[in-house]
Design a protein around this motif. Structure first.
Motif, PDB file in Angstrom:
ATOM      1  N   GLY A 158      47.040   7.613  31.447  1.00 21.04           N
ATOM      2  CA  GLY A 158      47.225   7.646  32.894  1.00 21.04           C
ATOM      3  C   GLY A 158      48.116   8.791  33.314  1.00 21.04           C
ATOM      4  O   GLY A 158      48.997   8.644  34.161  1.00 21.04           O
ATOM      5  N   ALA A 159      47.874   9.962  32.734  1.00 23.70           N
ATOM      6  CA  ALA A 159      48.757  11.101  32.955  1.00 23.70           C
ATOM      7  C   ALA A 159      48.645  11.692  34.353  1.00 23.70           C
ATOM      8  O   ALA A 159      49.485  12.504  34.739  1.00 23.70           O
ATOM      9  N   SER A 160      47.633  11.303  35.125  1.00 28.80           N
ATOM     10  CA  SER A 160      47.486  11.852  36.473  1.00 28.80           C
ATOM     11  C   SER A 160      48.297  11.094  37.511  1.00 28.80           C
ATOM     12  O   SER A 160      48.384  11.514  38.662  1.00 28.80           O
ATOM     13  N   GLY A 161      48.895   9.969  37.125  1.00 29.15           N
ATOM     14  CA  GLY A 161      49.758   9.231  38.035  1.00 29.15           C
ATOM     15  C   GLY A 161      51.135   9.861  38.110  1.00 29.15           C
ATOM     16  O   GLY A 161      51.446  10.829  37.408  1.00 29.15           O
ATOM     17  N   GLY A 180      46.817  14.160  27.460  1.00 25.26           N
ATOM     18  CA  GLY A 180      46.824  13.274  28.616  1.00 25.26           C
ATOM     19  C   GLY A 180      45.463  12.665  28.867  1.00 25.26           C
ATOM     20  O   GLY A 180      44.437  13.229  28.472  1.00 25.26           O
ATOM     21  N   THR A 181      45.452  11.507  29.510  1.00 27.69           N
ATOM     22  CA  THR A 181      44.184  10.915  29.941  1.00 27.69           C
ATOM     23  C   THR A 181      44.218  10.716  31.457  1.00 27.69           C
ATOM     24  O   THR A 181      45.275  10.550  32.057  1.00 27.69           O
ATOM     25  N   ALA A 182      43.035  10.750  32.058  1.00 28.93           N
ATOM     26  CA  ALA A 182      42.881  10.501  33.488  1.00 28.93           C
ATOM     27  C   ALA A 182      41.512   9.876  33.706  1.00 28.93           C
ATOM     28  O   ALA A 182      40.629   9.959  32.829  1.00 28.93           O
ATOM     29  N   GLY A 183      41.314   9.270  34.876  1.00 26.18           N
ATOM     30  CA  GLY A 183      40.079   8.539  35.120  1.00 26.18           C
ATOM     31  C   GLY A 183      39.079   9.222  36.018  1.00 26.18           C
ATOM     32  O   GLY A 183      37.986   8.700  36.246  1.00 26.18           O
ATOM     33  N   THR A 184      39.428  10.402  36.552  1.00 23.85           N
ATOM     34  CA  THR A 184      38.518  11.161  37.400  1.00 23.85           C
ATOM     35  C   THR A 184      38.578  12.627  37.016  1.00 23.85           C
ATOM     36  O   THR A 184      39.544  13.074  36.379  1.00 23.85           O
ATOM     37  N   VAL A 199      43.229  17.207  27.733  1.00 22.56           N
ATOM     38  CA  VAL A 199      43.058  16.111  28.688  1.00 22.56           C
ATOM     39  C   VAL A 199      41.672  15.514  28.506  1.00 22.56           C
ATOM     40  O   VAL A 199      40.683  16.244  28.443  1.00 22.56           O
ATOM     41  N   VAL A 200      41.610  14.192  28.399  1.00 23.97           N
ATOM     42  CA  VAL A 200      40.330  13.507  28.246  1.00 23.97           C
ATOM     43  C   VAL A 200      40.191  12.448  29.339  1.00 23.97           C
ATOM     44  O   VAL A 200      41.190  11.939  29.855  1.00 23.97           O
ATOM     45  N   ASN A 201      38.940  12.146  29.682  1.00 22.51           N
ATOM     46  CA  ASN A 201      38.657  11.124  30.682  1.00 22.51           C
ATOM     47  C   ASN A 201      38.612   9.769  29.988  1.00 22.51           C
ATOM     48  O   ASN A 201      37.771   9.527  29.127  1.00 22.51           O
ATOM     49  N   LYS A 203      37.592   7.067  30.950  1.00 23.41           N
ATOM     50  CA  LYS A 203      36.422   6.243  31.265  1.00 23.41           C
ATOM     51  C   LYS A 203      35.235   6.560  30.347  1.00 23.41           C
ATOM     52  O   LYS A 203      34.221   5.877  30.389  1.00 23.41           O
ATOM     53  N   GLU A 204      35.395   7.600  29.526  1.00 20.13           N
ATOM     54  CA  GLU A 204      34.357   7.926  28.539  1.00 20.13           C
ATOM     55  C   GLU A 204      34.585   7.092  27.274  1.00 20.13           C
ATOM     56  O   GLU A 204      35.721   6.938  26.818  1.00 20.13           O
ATOM     57  N   LYS A 205      33.522   6.572  26.704  1.00 18.43           N
ATOM     58  CA  LYS A 205      33.639   5.632  25.592  1.00 18.43           C
ATOM     59  C   LYS A 205      34.270   6.250  24.348  1.00 18.43           C
ATOM     60  O   LYS A 205      34.925   5.553  23.564  1.00 18.43           O
ATOM     61  N   ASP A 206      34.074   7.534  24.154  1.00 17.45           N
ATOM     62  CA  ASP A 206      34.530   8.152  22.905  1.00 17.45           C
ATOM     63  C   ASP A 206      35.848   8.909  23.051  1.00 17.45           C
ATOM     64  O   ASP A 206      36.170   9.757  22.222  1.00 17.45           O
ATOM     65  N   TYR A 207      36.646   8.587  24.076  1.00 16.07           N
ATOM     66  CA  TYR A 207      37.824   9.425  24.296  1.00 16.07           C
ATOM     67  C   TYR A 207      38.875   9.245  23.201  1.00 16.07           C
ATOM     68  O   TYR A 207      39.606  10.188  22.877  1.00 16.07           O
ATOM     69  N   PHE A 208      38.955   8.067  22.585  1.00 12.51           N
ATOM     70  CA  PHE A 208      39.882   7.892  21.458  1.00 12.51           C
ATOM     71  C   PHE A 208      39.461   8.766  20.270  1.00 12.51           C
ATOM     72  O   PHE A 208      40.306   9.328  19.573  1.00 12.51           O
ATOM     73  N   GLU A 209      38.151   8.876  20.067  1.00  5.22           N
ATOM     74  CA  GLU A 209      37.653   9.722  18.982  1.00  5.22           C
ATOM     75  C   GLU A 209      37.994  11.196  19.238  1.00  5.22           C
ATOM     76  O   GLU A 209      38.336  11.933  18.298  1.00  5.22           O
TER      77      GLU A 209
END
Length: 333
Positions: A158-161, A180-184, A199-201, A203-209
């Motif tokens: 939630g780095a965009s907060g 960082g991660t963000a949702g948009t 930075v990864v989204n 909401k994408e299923k493979d972001y941990f990978e």
């Protein structure tokens, strides 16, 4: 507008509940005691914790009725007899972690002297209202609790907060590699602009990978978690040996496998500003004030609402499609 008979407009909570309990009322302007300062509030910051307190979800809370708001910025209106650090007319920002009757969602608020700080001319009042809880929380998580070091890798969920962006700035200043991660897509872009290395989204299923691939499967040294009820168990899979995890936000319970923590000797910290002792509080304050003066502390304002629309702001901060900076309330001039 404040009235000459000692009244002001303020958001009042008379019962715990949904955002609809936030009502604009005419109340008494507070007065300064020996060690407090009355501030004319220009802008107030909205934090997720404000909504948890309002809803009665926490084990602690102020006595009813009360005015919400822990962050704010404005001009000193009155100082108590024992106050030595501030004077009438001075620009200030507020980080109020006390549970008291008067918060910042008002035309005036009363603040303890050690929860008030000079606002440098580098920043606007709106930016000043975005400093307190986000930057003190990020510093507590990174420096005081997880004891980050230059060269380590930190994952900021939630780095965009507001807290996330503050953490990105602090971590980069201290020489860490930042994921960082963000949702948009807008959020992803904002985190990149703030200085994150990857930075990864989320909401994408493979972001941990993607994160594991970036670290060459060695994992991250530190995780700042804004939504522990969703991510905590997966977080333990990507923490490096002797990794540290700071829980900054959670909206419910989660089941985890403790065995994931045993061999790698992971450490998990809960983060609560209310627990700061005097020395820790001073350490955070000095760090943030220096960052403001040096120019690398730069709060980002996502949305701004007039004070009377506090209920909309509370709904927005919890139910928006993706956080993007700080939400603030502004008193109309």
């Amino acid at each position: 507008m404040s009235l000459s008979d000692g009244k002001m407009q303020a958001i009042s909570v008379e019962k715990f509940g949904s955002e609809e309990v936030l009502e604009l009322k005419l109340v008494d302007i507070p007065t300064a005691s020996a060690s407090t300062v009355v501030v004319k509030v220009i802008a107030a910051g909205v934090n997720p914790v404000d909504t948890y307190i309002r809803a009665g979800l926490l084990s602690y809370g102020p006595e009813l009725p009360y005015t919400p708001g822990k962050d704010g910025a404005g001009i000193v209106h009155e100082v108590g007899e024992g106050v030595t650090k501030f004077e009438v007319g001075q620009r200030v920002f507020i980080c109020n972690v006390s549970l008291q009757k008067y918060g910042t969602y008002a035309e005036y608020t009363v603040v303890k002297e050690d929860e008030l700080f000079p606002l440098h001319d580098n920043l606007t009042f709106e930016q000043g209202a975005a400093l307190g809880v986000p930057y003190f929380t990020a510093h507590r998580a990174l420096v005081i609790k997880t004891k980050c070091s230059a060269g380590e890798t930190v994952l900021i969920h939630g780095a965009s907060g507001a807290v996330g962006l503050a953490a990105v700035q602090i971590a980069k200043h201290l020489g860490l590699t930042v994921i960082g991660t963000a949702g948009t897509e807008d959020g992803v872009s904002l985190v990149k602009q703030t200085g994150a290395d990857l930075v990864v989204n989320h909401k994408e299923k493979d972001y941990f990978e993607k994160i594991q691939e970036y670290t060459e499967n060695t994992g991250v040294n530190i995780i700042l978690e804004m939504l522990a009820n969703k991510n905590l168990d997966k977080d333990l899979d990507i923490l490096a040996k002797r990794g540290r995890l700071a829980i900054i936000g959670s909206r419910g319970p989660i089941r985890i496998d403790p065995r994931k923590m045993m061999m790698p000797e992971h450490e998990i910290y809960g983060i609560g500003l209310l627990n700061s002792n005097k020395e820790e509080w001073q350490q955070s304050a000095e760090f943030i004030l220096k960052g403001i003066e040096e120019g690398w502390v730069k709060p980002f304002i996502g949305k701004s609402y007039p004070m009377e629309n506090a209920s909309i702001a509370h709904k927005d901060i919890i139910h928006s499609s993706g956080a993007k900076g700080k939400i603030i309330l502004v008193n109309q001039k």
